[in-house]
Design a protein around this motif. Structure first.
Motif, PDB file in Angstrom:
ATOM      1  N   ARG A  43       0.853  -1.185   0.000  1.00  0.00           N
ATOM      2  CA  ARG A  43       0.000   0.000   0.000  1.00  0.00           C
ATOM      3  C   ARG A  43       0.893   1.242   0.000  1.00  0.00           C
ATOM      4  NH1 ARG A  43      -2.666  -3.498  -1.216  1.00  0.00           N
ATOM      5  NH2 ARG A  43      -4.664  -4.223  -0.393  1.00  0.00           N
ATOM      6  N   PRO A  44       0.528   2.303  -0.551  1.00  0.00           N
ATOM      7  CA  PRO A  44      -0.766   2.585  -1.194  1.00  0.00           C
ATOM      8  C   PRO A  44      -0.905   1.956  -2.570  1.00  0.00           C
ATOM      9  CG  PRO A  44       0.695   4.480  -1.360  1.00  0.00           C
ATOM     10  CD  PRO A  44       1.422   3.483  -0.524  1.00  0.00           C
ATOM     11  N   VAL A  45       0.189   1.600  -3.209  1.00  0.00           N
ATOM     12  CA  VAL A  45       0.036   0.910  -4.487  1.00  0.00           C
ATOM     13  C   VAL A  45       0.556  -0.506  -4.339  1.00  0.00           C
ATOM     14  CG1 VAL A  45       0.119   2.893  -6.039  1.00  0.00           C
ATOM     15  CG2 VAL A  45       2.257   1.872  -5.221  1.00  0.00           C
ATOM     16  N   GLN A  46      -0.022  -1.425  -5.074  1.00  0.00           N
ATOM     17  CA  GLN A  46       0.548  -2.784  -5.064  1.00  0.00           C
ATOM     18  C   GLN A  46       1.777  -2.822  -5.964  1.00  0.00           C
ATOM     19  OE1 GLN A  46      -0.714  -6.096  -7.286  1.00  0.00           O
ATOM     20  NE2 GLN A  46      -2.518  -5.053  -8.146  1.00  0.00           N
ATOM     21  N   LEU A  47       2.694  -3.748  -5.673  1.00  0.00           N
ATOM     22  CA  LEU A  47       3.957  -3.792  -6.402  1.00  0.00           C
ATOM     23  C   LEU A  47       4.145  -5.156  -7.054  1.00  0.00           C
ATOM     24  CD1 LEU A  47       6.214  -2.119  -3.694  1.00  0.00           C
ATOM     25  CD2 LEU A  47       5.300  -1.050  -5.770  1.00  0.00           C
ATOM     26  N   GLY A  48       4.883  -5.126  -8.190  1.00  0.00           N
ATOM     27  CA  GLY A  48       5.236  -6.396  -8.847  1.00  0.00           C
ATOM     28  C   GLY A  48       6.591  -6.248  -9.515  1.00  0.00           C
ATOM     29  N   PHE A  49       7.354  -7.314  -9.538  1.00  0.00           N
ATOM     30  CA  PHE A  49       8.694  -7.269 -10.128  1.00  0.00           C
ATOM     31  C   PHE A  49       8.854  -8.433 -11.085  1.00  0.00           C
ATOM     32  CE2 PHE A  49       8.626  -5.531  -5.929  1.00  0.00           C
ATOM     33  CZ  PHE A  49       9.345  -4.356  -6.015  1.00  0.00           C
ATOM     34  N   GLU A  50       9.674  -8.192 -12.117  1.00  0.00           N
ATOM     35  CA  GLU A  50       9.868  -9.241 -13.109  1.00  0.00           C
ATOM     36  C   GLU A  50      11.304  -9.145 -13.587  1.00  0.00           C
ATOM     37  OE1 GLU A  50       6.961  -9.887 -16.550  1.00  0.00           O
ATOM     38  OE2 GLU A  50       8.618  -8.791 -17.471  1.00  0.00           O
ATOM     39  N   GLY A  51      11.946 -10.279 -13.820  1.00  0.00           N
ATOM     40  CA  GLY A  51      13.316 -10.194 -14.320  1.00  0.00           C
ATOM     41  C   GLY A  51      14.060 -11.499 -14.177  1.00  0.00           C
ATOM     42  N   PHE A  52      15.376 -11.372 -14.191  1.00  0.00           N
ATOM     43  CA  PHE A  52      16.233 -12.543 -14.239  1.00  0.00           C
ATOM     44  C   PHE A  52      17.107 -12.667 -13.015  1.00  0.00           C
ATOM     45  CE2 PHE A  52      15.109 -12.194 -18.632  1.00  0.00           C
ATOM     46  CZ  PHE A  52      15.092 -13.509 -19.059  1.00  0.00           C
ATOM     47  N   PHE A  53      17.309 -13.934 -12.614  1.00  0.00           N
ATOM     48  CA  PHE A  53      18.371 -14.235 -11.671  1.00  0.00           C
ATOM     49  C   PHE A  53      19.511 -14.846 -12.476  1.00  0.00           C
ATOM     50  CE2 PHE A  53      20.717 -17.308  -9.173  1.00  0.00           C
ATOM     51  CZ  PHE A  53      21.106 -16.521  -8.096  1.00  0.00           C
ATOM     52  N   LEU A  54      20.721 -14.308 -12.300  1.00  0.00           N
ATOM     53  CA  LEU A  54      21.868 -14.794 -13.076  1.00  0.00           C
ATOM     54  C   LEU A  54      22.908 -15.351 -12.117  1.00  0.00           C
ATOM     55  CD1 LEU A  54      22.080 -11.587 -15.288  1.00  0.00           C
ATOM     56  CD2 LEU A  54      20.961 -13.738 -15.880  1.00  0.00           C
ATOM     57  N   PRO A  55      23.137 -16.675 -12.134  1.00  0.00           N
ATOM     58  CA  PRO A  55      24.075 -17.253 -11.162  1.00  0.00           C
ATOM     59  C   PRO A  55      25.508 -16.769 -11.369  1.00  0.00           C
ATOM     60  CG  PRO A  55      23.252 -18.941 -12.671  1.00  0.00           C
ATOM     61  CD  PRO A  55      22.452 -17.701 -12.925  1.00  0.00           C
ATOM     62  N   THR A  56      25.923 -16.586 -12.628  1.00  0.00           N
ATOM     63  CA  THR A  56      27.265 -16.041 -12.888  1.00  0.00           C
ATOM     64  C   THR A  56      27.070 -14.918 -13.902  1.00  0.00           C
ATOM     65  OG1 THR A  56      28.295 -18.168 -12.469  1.00  0.00           O
ATOM     66  CG2 THR A  56      29.587 -16.564 -13.685  1.00  0.00           C
ATOM     67  N   ALA A  57      26.840 -13.709 -13.375  1.00  0.00           N
ATOM     68  CA  ALA A  57      26.426 -12.608 -14.239  1.00  0.00           C
ATOM     69  C   ALA A  57      27.620 -11.922 -14.885  1.00  0.00           C
ATOM     70  CB  ALA A  57      25.633 -11.592 -13.426  1.00  0.00           C
ATOM     71  N   VAL A  58      27.493 -11.625 -16.159  1.00  0.00           N
ATOM     72  CA  VAL A  58      28.416 -10.707 -16.833  1.00  0.00           C
ATOM     73  C   VAL A  58      27.535  -9.777 -17.670  1.00  0.00           C
ATOM     74  CG1 VAL A  58      30.337 -12.333 -17.006  1.00  0.00           C
ATOM     75  CG2 VAL A  58      28.684 -12.173 -18.862  1.00  0.00           C
ATOM     76  N   ILE A  59      28.118  -8.629 -18.040  1.00  0.00           N
ATOM     77  CA  ILE A  59      27.367  -7.713 -18.890  1.00  0.00           C
ATOM     78  C   ILE A  59      28.041  -7.695 -20.252  1.00  0.00           C
ATOM     79  CG2 ILE A  59      26.540  -5.355 -19.169  1.00  0.00           C
ATOM     80  CD1 ILE A  59      26.011  -5.265 -16.389  1.00  0.00           C
ATOM     81  N   ASP A  60      27.341  -8.079 -21.288  1.00  0.00           N
ATOM     82  CA  ASP A  60      27.908  -7.944 -22.637  1.00  0.00           C
ATOM     83  C   ASP A  60      26.985  -7.066 -23.472  1.00  0.00           C
ATOM     84  OD1 ASP A  60      25.809  -9.535 -23.337  1.00  0.00           O
ATOM     85  OD2 ASP A  60      26.998 -11.333 -23.754  1.00  0.00           O
ATOM     86  N   GLN A  61      27.196  -7.069 -24.802  1.00  0.00           N
ATOM     87  CA  GLN A  61      26.432  -6.146 -25.655  1.00  0.00           C
ATOM     88  C   GLN A  61      24.933  -6.361 -25.493  1.00  0.00           C
ATOM     89  OE1 GLN A  61      28.628  -8.448 -26.468  1.00  0.00           O
ATOM     90  NE2 GLN A  61      29.507  -8.093 -28.501  1.00  0.00           N
ATOM     91  N   ARG A  62      24.546  -7.639 -25.284  1.00  0.00           N
ATOM     92  CA  ARG A  62      23.115  -7.917 -25.220  1.00  0.00           C
ATOM     93  C   ARG A  62      22.537  -7.615 -23.849  1.00  0.00           C
ATOM     94  NH1 ARG A  62      23.577 -13.737 -26.120  1.00  0.00           N
ATOM     95  NH2 ARG A  62      25.703 -13.240 -25.498  1.00  0.00           N
ATOM     96  N   GLY A  63      23.407  -7.124 -22.951  1.00  0.00           N
ATOM     97  CA  GLY A  63      22.927  -6.874 -21.603  1.00  0.00           C
ATOM     98  C   GLY A  63      23.434  -7.940 -20.660  1.00  0.00           C
ATOM     99  N   PRO A  64      22.873  -8.004 -19.454  1.00  0.00           N
ATOM    100  CA  PRO A  64      23.378  -8.971 -18.482  1.00  0.00           C
ATOM    101  C   PRO A  64      22.951 -10.394 -18.851  1.00  0.00           C
ATOM    102  CG  PRO A  64      21.880  -7.328 -17.499  1.00  0.00           C
ATOM    103  CD  PRO A  64      21.769  -7.203 -18.967  1.00  0.00           C
ATOM    104  N   THR A  65      23.904 -11.336 -18.784  1.00  0.00           N
ATOM    105  CA  THR A  65      23.572 -12.751 -18.974  1.00  0.00           C
ATOM    106  C   THR A  65      24.400 -13.589 -18.017  1.00  0.00           C
ATOM    107  OG1 THR A  65      25.262 -12.938 -20.662  1.00  0.00           O
ATOM    108  CG2 THR A  65      22.985 -12.722 -21.437  1.00  0.00           C
ATOM    109  N   SER A  66      24.020 -14.835 -17.917  1.00  0.00           N
ATOM    110  CA  SER A  66      24.793 -15.750 -17.089  1.00  0.00           C
ATOM    111  C   SER A  66      25.710 -16.555 -17.997  1.00  0.00           C
ATOM    112  CB  SER A  66      23.860 -16.692 -16.333  1.00  0.00           C
ATOM    113  OG  SER A  66      24.613 -17.628 -15.601  1.00  0.00           O
ATOM    114  N   VAL A  67      26.950 -16.769 -17.550  1.00  0.00           N
ATOM    115  CA  VAL A  67      27.887 -17.514 -18.388  1.00  0.00           C
ATOM    116  C   VAL A  67      28.282 -18.841 -17.766  1.00  0.00           C
ATOM    117  CG1 VAL A  67      28.825 -15.504 -19.557  1.00  0.00           C
ATOM    118  CG2 VAL A  67      29.818 -16.235 -17.375  1.00  0.00           C
ATOM    119  N   PHE A  68      27.724 -19.170 -16.620  1.00  0.00           N
ATOM    120  CA  PHE A  68      28.053 -20.450 -15.990  1.00  0.00           C
ATOM    121  C   PHE A  68      26.889 -20.845 -15.094  1.00  0.00           C
ATOM    122  CE2 PHE A  68      30.390 -23.320 -13.102  1.00  0.00           C
ATOM    123  CZ  PHE A  68      31.009 -24.116 -14.061  1.00  0.00           C
ATOM    124  N   PRO A  69      26.574 -22.149 -15.048  1.00  0.00           N
ATOM    125  CA  PRO A  69      25.380 -22.550 -14.293  1.00  0.00           C
ATOM    126  C   PRO A  69      25.538 -22.478 -12.777  1.00  0.00           C
ATOM    127  CG  PRO A  69      26.427 -24.459 -15.327  1.00  0.00           C
ATOM    128  CD  PRO A  69      27.129 -23.248 -15.831  1.00  0.00           C
TER     129      PRO A  69
END
Ligand code: HEM
Lengths: 523, 340
Positions: free
Chosen positions: A345-371
């Motif tokens: 309250r006063p507004v309800q909230l929601g979130f959406e996105g990715f969990f990256l176990p081994t995060a790197v940032i490349d041209q395409r944005g953040p990705t995971s490179v290892f499981p």
């Protein structure tokens, strides 16, 4: 000579091809004879093979419903047409069932009469030699000096070769390989047995999956499953009342070499108890190492990450706290998921996105490179909306219904997007609240299944193989020996008949003849 | 030896084996070519006699007679008095078989060292799968070559093995590495060995059936007054080939039944918690099974013996090939291997 032409298997090899003009009974009999004929069996076998093929090429609802939905989208005309033909559930379709049911009716109709014929044949003695032995296979004829003990010697030799021997006037009939037909019958009967086992499992069994976050538990009731497929006559009372608790999960991945990132080992450390009051037992649940409880199997099917977050609303109160399972999207476990705080309250909230176990940032944005979790990060965007009214509609925990929500901006004209390491927080614009990335847990996907009739199916097939080996490797054949006196000399004739499909008796007749000749030379 | 050394040895030995298979193939090709050249009068003269045997055998087939005659033709292979050329052909055949044995031993060593290099059974990906299943073809051929007098099949067998090994080395090579967890199980070892060996036998059976069709066509031509080329004359009678194909497939069928309907489901039950799931690999294995069941039935059905049965055996092999190779490449399912 018909008797000689006959193989061990005689019945209904060649049905009359013309339907009789006789009334209903005659017509029924004719149909039955057609259905249980060898040619019909052949055609039905081909139909079965052909009918099984589309199910491997067209997506199947039972295996991958998402692919079926994709197919409908990609082929809006073909989809409904295929659906009508049952092509998305081939192995449950009426036409596929019709093929195998007909085949098995044909099988029973074929095998039962053969069993009767066989039981009679078992008691029969090896037949008399036909008049002209010289028309048969491996025919040998030779003369010996006057003795009459040739037949006795032949009987001994044939018995040594495990023939059943019958004496006739001046001749011997011998036969062996009776067990071939027994093997063949055993094979066909065992197929029926195996099919009953399979049908049993399909009717009385069940299978379901559930996703359990490490640290949580599961108790075996229908309500706890994420998806559940019962057999046709299953009732919820059939579920054994066990509970289990996932204490820990460990995954190991290849860290070097060309197969870097490939899974090497999964191990879920669980405790379980068979009934609510029985003591806890520990178990290591691994791939290929299922848990068996009370006839039910628990399999480890998959795993993933569940980030733990705390959401505070605009009033500073905790609106959501805990782990949310995210679903892996690629082999490096870039995992997609949502966090919902409808009570904020006063507004309800929601979130959406990715969990990256081994995060790197490349041209395409953040990705995971290892499981594995070498550099975990949470990359999300946030939404707000008017407080939700409870409408009782079930909602997916993996998706955010964005129809009534608005995405936060970052104040510079872009959408708000944030990346957090464990322990970090973000404060939302306009005092709407905050989100803290507390850490993450792992989750495991478990399959719980019960397949009765398994032993029957397996035992049936094993018996079938046993029968098959008898049927394929036992060589039924007959041998005849006849002795005649001609001008004071004794003429011996030996010949044989191959009654199996191998074609040929090899050198057996000749070998028998050689033995008889030798016996004469050294009485 | 270290795992790397094993990997090196395997990588050296497999291409060497391939080359020797090719040499064996060349020797067998020479055998066929020399057979073709053997148009000596002696052969021509002998032809009608042998044709008669063949004809008698095929007409008497239903009554099961005449097999000893075909046996004789098979054993003799080379008609007596065909002279020099026939002797040369026989020598080329012996050289071919010898080279096949040599190539096989290297091939076996290559597969074993590959397994040692990876620390597991050598069929975790398509490359290993190819070298192992082609080894199975060699195993079945060499196991049966004397028993069923299969030397005449040398050309086809070496051709298939050399082609598979060549393609595997050139297109499918993957460095050795351990298995993904789902592939850890001794049922996998049993399941795949049974499937590979029966696959080898299906292959040998199909090669025999192909040559059977060729030979029986030639025999029919002769009956219609034509002549048979000498290299075909070197083959056993169609009748005998039919019997041999049956024996090889009769060996394969129970093994395939065990491999895909017993060992496979047991493994699937352990690994995935369902013993049968209509996965594409399973479907095509079942279709293979059904087609070979139809083959065995066809041989017992009037009007289906001989050429129709041989055709079914070849179709069965194509279905098997699709199951072994096509499904991995074209259809996705639980059975897809790492590093295709
Ligand atoms: C589920 C369907 C069936 C399967 C998988 C199957 C499989 C087989 C196999 C593998 C053989 C070879 C073993 C041998 O040669 O003895 C065989 C033989 C035989 N089957 Fe079937 N069968 C089926 C249905 C039938 C039916 C419906 C009939 C009745 C018309 C039948 C009659 C026979 C006969 C008479 C033989 C003996 C052939 C011979 O003497 O070589 N089968 N079957």
């Amino acid at each position: 000579m018909t008797e000689i032409k006959d193989r061990v298997v005689a019945p209904s090899e060649e049905p009359p091809s013309e339907p009789p003009a006789l009334g209903l009974i005659g017509w029924l009999r004719w149909t039955w004879r057609q259905l249980t004929s060898m040619k019909t069996a052949l055609v039905l076998l081909f139909l079965l093979a052909l009918g099984a093929v589309p199910g491997s090429l067209i997506p199947q609802t039972a295996i991958d419903p998402v692919k079926v939905a994709d197919f409908f989208e990609a082929h809006p005309k073909l989809g409904p047409f295929y659906d009508k033909l049952g092509l998305f559930a081939v192995y449950k379709s009426a036409w596929f069932s019709a093929i195998y049911l007909l085949l098995f009716i044909s099988l029973i109709g074929c095998v039962v009469p053969r069993l009767q014929v066989y039981l009679k044949a078992l008691r029969a003695r090896p037949p008399k030699p036909p008049r002209n032995l010289n028309r048969l296979q491996g025919y040998q004829s030779f003369e010996v000096e006057g003795g009459t003990d040739v037949l006795a010697a032949a009987a001994t030799e044939l018995r040594r070769r495990r023939f059943r021997v019958e004496s006739y006037d001046g001749a011997l009939g011998a036969e062996r390989g009776y067990l071939r037909e027994a093997g063949n019958l055993l094979f066909h009967f065992s197929l029926i047995l195996a099919l009953i086992g399979v049908a049993w499992g399909a009717l009385f069994g069940y299978r379901g999956t559930v996703l359990v976050v490490v640290g949580n538990g599961f108790s075996n009731t229908v309500a706890q499953y994420d998806d559940f497929t019962p057999g046709r006559v299953f009732t919820p009372d059939d579920l054994p009342p066990f509970t289990l608790h996932v204490k820990d999960f460990e995954a190991k991945f290849q860290t070097d070499g060309p197969q870097r990132g490939a899974a090497r080992e999964f191990n879920a450390n669980i405790t379980y108890s068979e009934t609510p009051d029985s003591p806890d037992k520990a178990y290591d649940l691994r791939v290929n190492h299922p848990l068996k409880v009370d006839g039910t199997s628990v399999h480890l099917l998959g795993h993933g990450y569940a980030p733990r977050v705390t959401v505070k609303d605009g009033k500073g109160q905790v609106a959501f706290s805990g782990p949310s399972p995210f679903l892996p999207q690629d082999s490096n476990f870039s995992s997609f998921g949502v966090v919902k705080a409808p009570d904020a309250r006063p507004v309800q909230l929601g979130f959406e996105g990715f969990f990256l176990p081994t995060a790197v940032i490349d041209q395409r944005g953040p990705t995971s490179v290892f499981p594995d979790d070498l550099n975990p990060a949470l990359v999300m965007t946030a939404y707000y909306g008017r407080p939700a009214t409870e409408d009782g509609k079930p909602e997916s925990v993996y998706q955010l219904d964005k129809s009534k929500l608005t995405q936060f901006g970052d104040g510079k004209g872009d959408k708000l997007r944030f990346q957090l390491a464990p322990g970090q927080s973000i404060t939302l614009p306009n005092g709407a609240g905050s989100l803290t990335f507390d850490g993450y847990s792992r989750w495991v996907k478990l399959q719980i299944s019960h397949t009765p009739g398994l032993d029957l199916a397996l035992g049936g097939i094993l018996l079938a193989i046993l029968g098959l080996m008898g049927s394929l490797f036992i060589h039924p054949r007959r041998t005849w020996v006849r002795v005649r006196t001609k001008d004071g000399r004794t003429v011996v004739e030996v010949a044989g008949l191959d009654r199996g499909p191998e074609r040929g008796l090899g050198d057996e007749i000749q070998a028998i003849a050689e033995v008889l000749k030798k016996k004469q030379e050294q009485p | 030896m270290s795992q790397e050394t094993f990997a090196h040895v395997s990588n050296l030995v497999i291409p060497t084996a391939t080359v020797i298979y090719v040499l064996a193939m060349a020797a067998h090709a020479m055998e066929w070519a020399t057979g073709r050249a053997a148009k000596t009068p002696a052969v021509q003269a002998e032809q009608p006699a042998e044709v008669l045997v063949g004809a008698a055998a095929s007409t008497a087939g239903a009554a099961g007679a005449g097999a000893s005659g075909s046996r004789g033709a098979a054993a003799d292979g080379v008609p007596a008095g065909a002279g020099d050329a026939a002797e040369k052909a026989a020598a080329a055949s012996r050289v071919g078989l010898l080279l096949t044995w040599l190539a096989f031993l290297l091939h076996l060593a290559g597969v074993l060292t590959r397994g040692l290099a990876a620390g597991r059974v050598p069929w975790g990906n398509m490359y290993e799968f190819s070298i192992t299943s082609s080894l199975a073809v060699a195993v079945v051929y060499l196991a049966f070559v004397h028993r069923y007098k299969l030397q005449w099949l040398g050309l086809g067998v070496t051709l298939v093995i050399a082609a598979v090994l060549g393609l595997a080395t050139l297109l499918l090579y993957t460095p050795a590495g351990p298995l993904v967890p789902a592939l850890h199980s001794y049922w996998l070892v049993i399941h795949v060995s049974a499937a590979a060996i029966s696959g080898g036998a299906f292959t040998v059976g199909a090669l025999i059936s192909i040559l059977y069709l060729v030979k029986s066509r030639a025999e029919r031509r002769v009956l219609a007054g034509g002549i048979m080329s000498p290299s075909l004359k070197r083959l056993p009678s169609a009748e005998a080939m039919d019997g041999t194909a049956y024996k090889v497939l009769a060996f394969a069928f129970p093994l395939w039944t065990f491999g895909v309907l017993v060992a496979g489901p047991i493994w699937a039950e352990y690994a995935w918690g369902r013993y049968w799931g209509w996965d594409p690999k399973e479907v095509w294995a079942l279709v293979t099974w059904v087609v070979y069941a139809a083959y065995l039935h066809a041989r017992a059905t009037a009007g289906w013996r001989g050429r129709p049965a041989a055709t079914i055996a070849i179709v069965g092999w194509l279905v098997f090939l699709f199951d072994f190779v096509g499904v991995n490449l074209l259809v996705s399912g639980l059975h897809s291997y790492a590093g295709v």
